[in-house]
Design an enzyme around this catalytic site. Sequence first.
Site, PDB file in Angstrom:
ATOM      1  N   ASP A   1      66.720  37.268  36.992  1.00  0.00           N
ATOM      2  CA  ASP A   1      66.786  36.386  35.811  1.00  0.00           C
ATOM      3  C   ASP A   1      66.639  34.898  36.100  1.00  0.00           C
ATOM      4  OD1 ASP A   1      70.046  35.553  35.796  1.00  0.00           O
ATOM      5  OD2 ASP A   1      69.582  37.499  36.638  1.00  0.00           O
TER       6      ASP A   1
ATOM      7  N   HIS B   1      78.233  34.752  40.100  1.00  0.00           N
ATOM      8  CA  HIS B   1      79.219  35.831  39.923  1.00  0.00           C
ATOM      9  C   HIS B   1      80.061  36.072  41.172  1.00  0.00           C
ATOM     10  CE1 HIS B   1      78.717  36.917  35.857  1.00  0.00           C
ATOM     11  NE2 HIS B   1      77.428  37.153  35.972  1.00  0.00           N
TER      12      HIS B   1
ATOM     13  N   ASP C   1      72.232  36.800  40.191  1.00  0.00           N
ATOM     14  CA  ASP C   1      71.976  36.613  38.761  1.00  0.00           C
ATOM     15  C   ASP C   1      72.942  35.585  38.191  1.00  0.00           C
ATOM     16  OD1 ASP C   1      74.066  38.490  39.301  1.00  0.00           O
ATOM     17  OD2 ASP C   1      74.105  39.074  37.191  1.00  0.00           O
ATOM     18  N   GLU C   2      72.578  35.040  37.038  1.00  0.00           N
ATOM     19  CA  GLU C   2      73.464  34.179  36.250  1.00  0.00           C
ATOM     20  C   GLU C   2      74.201  33.145  37.101  1.00  0.00           C
ATOM     21  OE1 GLU C   2      75.715  37.208  34.057  1.00  0.00           O
ATOM     22  OE2 GLU C   2      74.194  37.169  32.485  1.00  0.00           O
ATOM     23  N   VAL C   3      73.423  32.342  37.820  1.00  0.00           N
ATOM     24  CA  VAL C   3      74.033  31.280  38.632  1.00  0.00           C
ATOM     25  C   VAL C   3      74.270  30.084  37.700  1.00  0.00           C
ATOM     26  CG1 VAL C   3      73.844  29.930  40.762  1.00  0.00           C
ATOM     27  CG2 VAL C   3      72.732  32.159  40.603  1.00  0.00           C
TER      28      VAL C   3
END
Length: 480
Positions: free
Chosen positions: A202, A95, A151-153
């Site tokens: 996550d 992000h 998060d959300e890499v």
Amino acid sequence: MACPPWPKGKKLVHLDLKGAPPRMEYLYKLMELFSQLGVDGLLVEYEDMFPYEGELKLLQATTQPPYSREEILSMQKFAKSKGIEVIPLVQTFGHMEFVLKHRPMWSLREVPYCVGTLNPHKEEGVRLVMEMLRQVVKLHPGLNMLHIGADEVYILGEGEESKLWLASPGRTVEQLFLSHVTKVAKAIKEAWPHMTIIMWDDMMRGMNHDVLKGSGLVGLVQPMLWDYNPNLDVEKTVSLLEKYCSAGMSDLWVASSFKGSTSVYNCVPSTQRQVDNHLQWLKVAASLSAGVILHGIALTGWQKYDHLSVLCELMPVALPSLVACLHTLKYGHFNAEAQNKVTETLGISSVEVEAMERTSAGETLFPGRRLAELIVELNSLLNSDDIRLFENDMFVRGWFSPYHRQRKMVTPLITMQIHSQASTFLTTLQQKVDALRGEMVRLYPDSTAQEWIEEHVSPVVAPLQRITEDIRACVKEMVP
């Protein structure tokens, strides 16, 4: 069945500034409300609203000016006077759209087509992240807690250098993730030994106990497990927290949601949906073993799913939901009594923003209530079938179809009726939009009002405008 109230630990409200950054006066009013509701801290995601300097100046927002240094310092001072701690959240891996979208930063992407993920192999990437952190920490005197995102890499391991790195036997994408985060965390501890580091969990959920235990992150970071689902799986979540704990990460946080997690373009939140999420979290908290140290919960309020997506629900329409969620945590349930407390606090008749009639004339404790009312009114108008499906109307389809428009052969009497109906809708919408814009620019920058209107109103208005223009052109050909 009621649960015990939320156990000890901090209650943080997440302030997502990557869209619709509130004007400072409005932020102060919000903090006033938060402090009366027992909020302990703000998790502030500045993104491009931070006044980065030097080589990082290009990260500053251009659609509206970022907050000034003075504003950020005085915001912290005000928060402190209300007993609220300010914890900055700076993304350091995934992000990073607001950084990597800039041409000079393109070379730091993991892959050219993913704007969010940093290439973990470039020293320059770590240097960039540390410089961002350094500037943020410097502008938060006395800071002792920092959230580094992670998060959300997405697409990690897909870049050329990653593929090369992964070609060595025994190496995994999990290790690639852990090595970058460990590098960043160690650099933070070196620069600020007293700093507590929080990160999203996550990317570690699928990792087994031994991988986590040997990761080098144990003792360095405190994972924050997020789940915004109203049907959150309690058993699974408890076992995940227990897994982190048994791997040596016993200092944990969790994150719920009061807005911005229903759909990417949602405009008005459902309070019950968000309350249900908190009721599930209460069950989780009540089921944890004594070894898990729960430091607190962050109630997230996403303003955009990521830097390049559209706006979700604005803060004013989400305050009934936020207050309801905080009461749910405080009492361990959300029965009639808790609901009454919410409606009394905000001076409204219902906890659902779509049904909230005002019950008191004054401002009460609902900063931005007028804007919330206008958004609800306009939203219901924009979603009405009469307006949304105007082109499917019998008269439009029967007497003013694309066939008629193309040949400019129409029945003037009926098309003039269609024109009159479309014009009435346009006038009504315009009046509401003008009122909404006037109210919105009091709380938000002009650019936010513009963005909101272009996102929600323009697509609905455009077909109506097209029809009125086309009818005028056709009638001119048919009527002397």
